[in-house]
Design an enzyme around this catalytic site. Sequence first.
Site, PDB file in Angstrom:
ATOM      1  N   ASN A   7      65.744   4.065  10.925  1.00  0.00           N
ATOM      2  CA  ASN A   7      65.203   4.226  12.346  1.00  0.00           C
ATOM      3  C   ASN A   7      65.920   3.613  13.534  1.00  0.00           C
ATOM      4  O   ASN A   7      65.513   2.355  13.770  1.00  0.00           O
ATOM      5  CB  ASN A   7      63.653   3.960  12.518  1.00  0.00           C
ATOM      6  CG  ASN A   7      62.910   4.620  13.543  1.00  0.00           C
ATOM      7  OD1 ASN A   7      63.651   4.909  14.735  1.00  0.00           O
ATOM      8  ND2 ASN A   7      61.629   4.380  13.600  1.00  0.00           N
ATOM      9  N   ARG A  90      65.520   8.881  11.150  1.00  0.00           N
ATOM     10  CA  ARG A  90      64.570   9.387  12.212  1.00  0.00           C
ATOM     11  C   ARG A  90      65.483   9.783  13.402  1.00  0.00           C
ATOM     12  O   ARG A  90      66.245   8.979  13.823  1.00  0.00           O
ATOM     13  CB  ARG A  90      63.466   8.585  12.459  1.00  0.00           C
ATOM     14  CG  ARG A  90      62.754   8.925  13.461  1.00  0.00           C
ATOM     15  CD  ARG A  90      61.553   8.020  13.930  1.00  0.00           C
ATOM     16  NE  ARG A  90      60.610   8.629  14.911  1.00  0.00           N
ATOM     17  CZ  ARG A  90      60.145   7.831  16.019  1.00  0.00           C
ATOM     18  NH1 ARG A  90      60.506   6.613  16.150  1.00  0.00           N
ATOM     19  NH2 ARG A  90      59.643   8.379  16.914  1.00  0.00           N
ATOM     20  N   HIS A 179      56.166  12.485  17.969  1.00  0.00           N
ATOM     21  CA  HIS A 179      55.496  11.879  16.787  1.00  0.00           C
ATOM     22  C   HIS A 179      55.180  12.757  15.941  1.00  0.00           C
ATOM     23  O   HIS A 179      54.071  12.840  15.137  1.00  0.00           O
ATOM     24  CB  HIS A 179      54.010  11.449  17.473  1.00  0.00           C
ATOM     25  CG  HIS A 179      54.004  10.500  18.312  1.00  0.00           C
ATOM     26  ND1 HIS A 179      52.804   9.997  19.467  1.00  0.00           N
ATOM     27  CD2 HIS A 179      54.808   9.237  18.735  1.00  0.00           C
ATOM     28  CE1 HIS A 179      53.327   9.010  20.181  1.00  0.00           C
ATOM     29  NE2 HIS A 179      54.535   8.573  19.825  1.00  0.00           N
ATOM     30  N   ARG A 238      52.367   4.010  29.706  1.00  0.00           N
ATOM     31  CA  ARG A 238      52.590   5.263  30.352  1.00  0.00           C
ATOM     32  C   ARG A 238      51.230   5.936  30.759  1.00  0.00           C
ATOM     33  O   ARG A 238      50.472   5.933  30.170  1.00  0.00           O
ATOM     34  CB  ARG A 238      53.369   6.382  29.157  1.00  0.00           C
ATOM     35  CG  ARG A 238      54.994   5.827  28.807  1.00  0.00           C
ATOM     36  CD  ARG A 238      55.492   6.569  27.731  1.00  0.00           C
ATOM     37  NE  ARG A 238      55.419   5.892  26.733  1.00  0.00           N
ATOM     38  CZ  ARG A 238      55.879   6.427  25.500  1.00  0.00           C
ATOM     39  NH1 ARG A 238      55.881   7.857  25.453  1.00  0.00           N
ATOM     40  NH2 ARG A 238      55.907   5.669  24.535  1.00  0.00           N
ATOM     41  N   GLU A 381      55.488   6.889   8.835  1.00  0.00           N
ATOM     42  CA  GLU A 381      56.684   7.826   8.808  1.00  0.00           C
ATOM     43  C   GLU A 381      57.855   7.504   8.030  1.00  0.00           C
ATOM     44  O   GLU A 381      58.587   8.685   7.703  1.00  0.00           O
ATOM     45  CB  GLU A 381      57.081   7.472  10.315  1.00  0.00           C
ATOM     46  CG  GLU A 381      55.849   8.136  11.497  1.00  0.00           C
ATOM     47  CD  GLU A 381      56.145   7.438  12.644  1.00  0.00           C
ATOM     48  OE1 GLU A 381      56.038   6.150  12.859  1.00  0.00           O
ATOM     49  OE2 GLU A 381      56.276   8.078  13.749  1.00  0.00           O
TER      50      GLU A 381
END
Length: 397
Positions: A7, A90, A179, A238, A381
């Site tokens: 990743n 990823r 996601h 955010r 993940e």
Amino acid sequence: MKILILNSGSSSIKYQLIDMPSEEVLCKGLVERIGSEEALFQYKTAKVTVEETLQIKTHKQGLQLIAELLVDSKKGIVGQANEIQVIGHRVVHGGTTFSAPTMVTPFVKDKIKDLFALAPLHNPHNWEGLDLAEEIFPQAKQVAVFDTAFHQTLPLKAKKYAIPNHLFDEHKIQVYGFHGISHQYVSRTTINHLNKPKSKIICIHLGNGCSITAVVDGVSVDHSLGFTPANGLIMGSRSGDIDHSIIFYLVETLGYDLKEVNRMLLKDSGMKGLTGFNDLRDVQAAAEKGDIASDLALEMNAYRIKKYIGAYATAMNGLDAIVFTAGVGENSSELRKRVCTGMDFLGILMDDGANEKREAGILELHTSDSPVKILVVPTNEELEIAKQSFKLVSLIT
Ligand code: ADP
């Protein structure tokens, strides 16, 4: 089959070596602060832990260090690099091109490059990871697993924005969602746990970035992140949903610089903008000490999630389970409780004692008579990428 999961971020590489199909994690670690004199290098196997601060100038140097340690005669976990048969990457943005894991070819790399403009913070680094892995592990098969792929099933009514059609047709301005690797892993694990292939599930991923997905029979049908990972829930830094006119007001009336507004909405908003902290642990600690702004921020965060649960239960015309995952979702009993309070009309009844338990693995937080199940499912993940890569490589060899 030994699969190396990579990743690659802007200044980091996270990695795991996973044996499949046993799912045994042979090695995991990360390289952080790449480009600095004081980069952090971590490498952990069952027998060896390496943690060093050293100068790592480039991603290439970082990946080479990982490769050298993996085959090291004392600290290594494989005899030779060619024992690593597959590298699973990823990749954040697959655009409309990729709806499934894909073997990396020059064509696929070009397509990922074409998507740089849609994910400028992620895809260039993911692409570089692919390119370097080909160079450093030339014998391995490379598989790209996309964060957007799981949401390719969104129906048009959930995928399109109500803006002129040509922007969708010609410029592909639409909901892509993110996601996806996490939502796919967590929703599948939930379906298996409940033994309910026909199911209506709401998957709530609360980490630094936050998103929520409606999943019908294992398929994503609506999702809160949009064209970029900025929409929807209140996140660490955010804003999530806002009225876009605020941007024009800031620029045209208050004299803000447009780039500064973008930075502010992504880096200085959300929990950070409301409380000064983007780590939820700090917000919770401040609220406990009586800080009113922190308490309100937690309430706003939970309220936004509740509104999405209501919307998605309606979109699916029913609800079997809600499932919390990622750093906040797995650990914050406080936020989970605020989300599940006052939701009895929807059949969401939380067992407060179960919610406070600190146990590893899948947790059930609902009362015995709750029509809707409330679960915590730890996301993974890396394992999802390993599973998808293993399946693809097994199919074609
Ligand atoms: P990322 O989105 O970067 O993958 P994670 O899923 O690891 O992030 O989530 C990181 C966040 O999880 C932290 O910023 C913190 O807010 C939150 N977190 C971690 N542990 C706890 C805890 N015990 N209580 C509340 N929040 C936590």
